[in-house]
Structure formats: C-alpha cells, structure tokens
Design an enzyme around this catalytic site. Structure first.
Site, PDB file in Angstrom:
ATOM      1  N   SER A  98       0.898  -1.250  -0.084  1.00 18.98           N
ATOM      2  CA  SER A  98       0.076  -0.114   0.003  1.00 18.98           C
ATOM      3  C   SER A  98       0.893   1.223  -0.042  1.00 18.98           C
ATOM      4  CB  SER A  98      -0.975  -0.094   1.298  1.00 18.98           C
ATOM      5  OG  SER A  98      -1.872   0.983   1.059  1.00 18.98           O
ATOM      6  N   ASP A 213      -9.956  -5.216  -4.122  1.00 23.55           N
ATOM      7  CA  ASP A 213      -9.284  -4.187  -3.473  1.00 23.55           C
ATOM      8  C   ASP A 213     -10.271  -3.095  -3.420  1.00 23.55           C
ATOM      9  OD1 ASP A 213      -7.798  -2.290  -2.108  1.00 23.55           O
ATOM     10  OD2 ASP A 213      -5.869  -3.205  -2.755  1.00 23.55           O
ATOM     11  N   HIS A 241      -7.508  -5.686   0.032  1.00 23.77           N
ATOM     12  CA  HIS A 241      -6.500  -4.868   0.200  1.00 23.77           C
ATOM     13  C   HIS A 241      -5.315  -5.506   1.123  1.00 23.77           C
ATOM     14  CE1 HIS A 241      -4.431  -1.280  -0.175  1.00 23.77           C
ATOM     15  NE2 HIS A 241      -4.043  -0.866   0.837  1.00 23.77           N
TER      16      HIS A 241
END
Length: 264
Positions: A98, A213, A241
């Site tokens: 991320s 996601d 995610h």
C-alpha cells in the site's frame, strides 16, 4: 531481534530483524496506518525457508519515533536509505504494501534502487493514493474520531471474513501510530503522485494486487504493470487490500519463487 536505527538527529526507526544469518534478505515496508507487525504471516514462514526478513516501522508508526514532521515520500524514502546504509544491506528484495509500496517506488527513483535486486509491490498505493474525497473523509476522522476511522479502514480492508479477535488486533496496529502522523500520510497520499518515478525503476518487479481491493483499485496495479519495465502482475482473486493475510500461503510461495527466479 529488534533494535533502533537513527535516520536523522532525534529520529530513530524501529527495525525487526528476523534470521540475520539468512542467505537472502527481504525488507518489508508496511502500509498506512499499520506497522511491521502486519507481516506476521510472512515472518512466521519465510525465515524458516532461509530468508532474512527485516520489518521497518516508518517514522510516526509502530514502535518508531514520532516527530511532528517528515511525512513526505522523499523523507520517508530517505529514512529507508538510512536504514539500508546502517545495516550495510545489498542485493535485497524491497517489498512494500500500500503506502509502503509508494515509499518503495520513491526509494527506487530517488536513490536509484540502491542495494535492491528485486522490487515487490503489494496492493501499492501508486501511482496515485487517495482521491480528494477519500482523503477529506479520512482526514476529518483522523483529527476528530480516529477509532471510527480505523474501524472503517478495517471494514474495507479485507475481502474474506475476519474474526472479531483479528479485527481487534488489526485496529490496535493502527492505534500504535500517532494521530498527527496518521493525518500527515493522508495528505501525502492525496497530494503526491508517482507517475514520473515509474520509468526510473529497472529492477525486476513483482506486482501483486487483490482484485476485490476497495482501497486501491486493481486497475492501478494494471497501470503500474504498463509503466514499470520488467514487471509482472499477478492478481489475487480471493483478496481485497490484505492479500498478505487473505492469501498468505499463495503470496509467500510466490515471493520465494520470484526471488529465486531472479538470482544470478
């Protein structure tokens, strides 16, 4: 073992160094607003396969110092370089999840991929991060009701079912961060873009992304794959995610295979 590395006067980062005698090194950069502990299900396995696993808490998060400033991608990438220099790391795999993926991309660009043999981008918040609308909502919550923000983050993070105890553990990872650093990263994700960094990446790159996601759309992984030379994209069909947990067996095996496939 865990220790602290000074990255600038008055700021030390916490480093978890597992199996220092391992033959191959992987440096893990966590996502916002978590800590190195999110990679527990990699640290449980990979050191036993001969890998040295290094988890770094960015400034403001986890067990690291929490200064009031220094949360742009340049400074965060410089912090990683300081750790790399202090530990004299070379020929390591840099794996970022991320926002950690965004920091890894800036490191590759700003520091010319110093010491990195392979790059792994996990649900990377790149080339863009948060939209203005998402950033405004999270910023308001971070500054006024951070527990509510963390609850929303947790609810949107995973595609698969998570148990209440797991949810509570995940929430607590976010609460290790300072409120001001949590907010500062939201602004960075809103304002900084990484398109110009991507052509400067030359290391073999593995891009993995959950197709479900809700935080960073899968389409952004496809964009990264188009713009990063010598990259490959592997979709995770049962993840949101959090593929590092949701499909951790698949991810751990894929990571090992990727590293070994790029050995000289």
């Amino acid at each position: 073992m865990g220790y602290y590395v000074s990255v600038e006067p008055g700021v030390k980062l916490y480093v978890e160094d597992i199996n220092p005698e391992g033959s191959k090194t992987i440096v893990f950069l966590h996502g916002w607003p978590l800590s190195h502990q999110q990679f527990e299900y990699q640290f449980n396995v990979l050191p036993h396969k001969g890998f040295r696993c290094i988890g770094i808490d960015w400034r403001g998060f986890g067990k690291s110092d929490k200064p009031i400033s220094g949360y742009g991608f340049d400074r965060l990438a410089d912090d990683i370089r300081a750790v790399v220099d202090a530990l004299q790391l070379d020929q390591f795999t840099l794996a970022g999840h991320s926002t950690g993926g965004a920091i890894a991309i800036r490191y590759m660009s700003r520091h010319h991929g110093y010491g990195v043999s392979n790059l792994v981008l996990i649900d990377a918040a790149a080339p863009t991060g948060f939209s203005s609308e998402t950033a405004a909502r999270f910023l308001n919550q971070a500054l006024n009701d951070r527990p509510k923000m963390m609850r929303e983050v947790t609810e949107n993070f995973f595609f698969q079912y998570i148990t209440p105890p797991f949810s509570e553990w995940f929430l607590q990872l976010g609460f290790q961060a300072a409120g001001w650093s949590t907010a500062a990263i939201i602004i960075t994700l809103r304002d900084e873009k990484l398109d110009s960094d991507l052509p400067k990446i030359h290391a073999p790159t593995l891009i993995v992304h959950g197709v479900h996601d809700k935080v960073i759309p899968y389409a952004q992984a496809q964009d990264l794959n188009r713009q990063i030379k010598n990259s490959q994209l592997v979709p995770f069909h049962y993840s949101g995610h959090g593929l590092f947990w949701e499909e951790h067996d698949k991810f751990n095996k894929l990571l090992r295979r990727f590293i070994r496939s790029t050995e000289n």
